[in-house]
Design a protein around this motif. Structure first.
Motif, PDB file in Angstrom:
ATOM      1  N   UNK A   8      50.407  48.546  40.524  1.00  0.00           N
ATOM      2  CA  UNK A   8      50.515  47.102  40.474  1.00  0.00           C
ATOM      3  C   UNK A   8      50.138  46.606  39.009  1.00  0.00           C
ATOM      4  N   UNK A   9      50.878  45.682  38.655  1.00  0.00           N
ATOM      5  CA  UNK A   9      50.535  44.904  37.359  1.00  0.00           C
ATOM      6  C   UNK A   9      50.024  43.574  37.696  1.00  0.00           C
ATOM      7  N   UNK A  10      48.965  43.134  37.292  1.00  0.00           N
ATOM      8  CA  UNK A  10      48.361  42.053  37.670  1.00  0.00           C
ATOM      9  C   UNK A  10      48.224  40.987  36.456  1.00  0.00           C
ATOM     10  N   UNK A  11      48.706  39.720  36.501  1.00  0.00           N
ATOM     11  CA  UNK A  11      48.787  38.856  35.196  1.00  0.00           C
ATOM     12  C   UNK A  11      47.721  37.832  35.406  1.00  0.00           C
ATOM     13  N   UNK A  23      37.994  38.559  40.570  1.00  0.00           N
ATOM     14  CA  UNK A  23      37.586  39.741  40.074  1.00  0.00           C
ATOM     15  C   UNK A  23      37.403  40.846  41.277  1.00  0.00           C
ATOM     16  N   UNK A  24      36.727  40.313  42.281  1.00  0.00           N
ATOM     17  CA  UNK A  24      36.358  40.932  43.455  1.00  0.00           C
ATOM     18  C   UNK A  24      37.534  41.361  44.256  1.00  0.00           C
ATOM     19  N   UNK A  25      38.453  40.098  44.378  1.00  0.00           N
ATOM     20  CA  UNK A  25      39.636  40.577  45.117  1.00  0.00           C
ATOM     21  C   UNK A  25      40.603  41.767  44.177  1.00  0.00           C
ATOM     22  N   UNK A  26      40.578  41.553  42.857  1.00  0.00           N
ATOM     23  CA  UNK A  26      41.362  42.297  42.095  1.00  0.00           C
ATOM     24  C   UNK A  26      41.079  43.872  42.476  1.00  0.00           C
ATOM     25  N   UNK A  29      42.147  44.791  45.833  1.00  0.00           N
ATOM     26  CA  UNK A  29      43.436  45.118  46.039  1.00  0.00           C
ATOM     27  C   UNK A  29      43.843  46.629  45.344  1.00  0.00           C
ATOM     28  N   UNK A  30      43.195  46.522  44.184  1.00  0.00           N
ATOM     29  CA  UNK A  30      43.797  47.626  43.174  1.00  0.00           C
ATOM     30  C   UNK A  30      43.473  48.971  43.891  1.00  0.00           C
ATOM     31  N   UNK A  31      42.479  49.000  44.669  1.00  0.00           N
ATOM     32  CA  UNK A  31      42.219  50.391  45.072  1.00  0.00           C
ATOM     33  C   UNK A  31      43.260  50.973  46.324  1.00  0.00           C
ATOM     34  N   UNK A  32      44.189  49.853  46.517  1.00  0.00           N
ATOM     35  CA  UNK A  32      45.337  50.400  47.410  1.00  0.00           C
ATOM     36  C   UNK A  32      46.602  50.911  46.670  1.00  0.00           C
ATOM     37  N   UNK A  36      46.824  50.777  38.403  1.00  0.00           N
ATOM     38  CA  UNK A  36      46.813  49.196  38.231  1.00  0.00           C
ATOM     39  C   UNK A  36      46.376  48.853  36.993  1.00  0.00           C
ATOM     40  N   UNK A  37      46.995  47.765  36.685  1.00  0.00           N
ATOM     41  CA  UNK A  37      46.811  47.272  35.216  1.00  0.00           C
ATOM     42  C   UNK A  37      46.519  45.909  35.110  1.00  0.00           C
ATOM     43  N   UNK A  38      45.648  45.264  34.505  1.00  0.00           N
ATOM     44  CA  UNK A  38      45.326  43.733  34.478  1.00  0.00           C
ATOM     45  C   UNK A  38      45.943  43.400  32.941  1.00  0.00           C
ATOM     46  N   UNK A  39      46.628  42.288  33.016  1.00  0.00           N
ATOM     47  CA  UNK A  39      47.299  41.767  31.853  1.00  0.00           C
ATOM     48  C   UNK A  39      46.634  40.335  31.627  1.00  0.00           C
TER      49      UNK A  39
END
Length: 75
Positions: A8-11, A23-26, A29-32, A36-39
């Protein structure tokens, strides 16, 4: 592999620190996902001028290379 979800790439949709709820939702979600990379916010991606294209593409290519590495690990 085609059709396989490798990460997952999240921007960020705005400059500055993410609000706590996001931040909590990220984190949840990233645990699924296996990766995961945050941009962070990139204003130039929204308003790219012709002379900024090379810098923008370098950053995008770096993210693409990271995602490509994920696919190589799962092949």
């Amino acid at each position: 592999l085609p059709g396989q979800l490798v990460g997952l790439v999240v921007g960020a949709d705005a400059p500055g620190r993410l609000p706590r709820d996001l931040r909590d939702q990220l984190q949840i979600t990233s645990g699924a996902f296996p990766h995961c990379i945050f941009v962070p916010w990139q204003a130039q991606w929204r308003f790219t001028r012709e002379n900024d294209v090379n810098t923008t593409f370098r950053r995008i290519n770096k993210i693409a290379a990271t995602v490509a590495a994920w696919t190589e690990r799962t092949a």
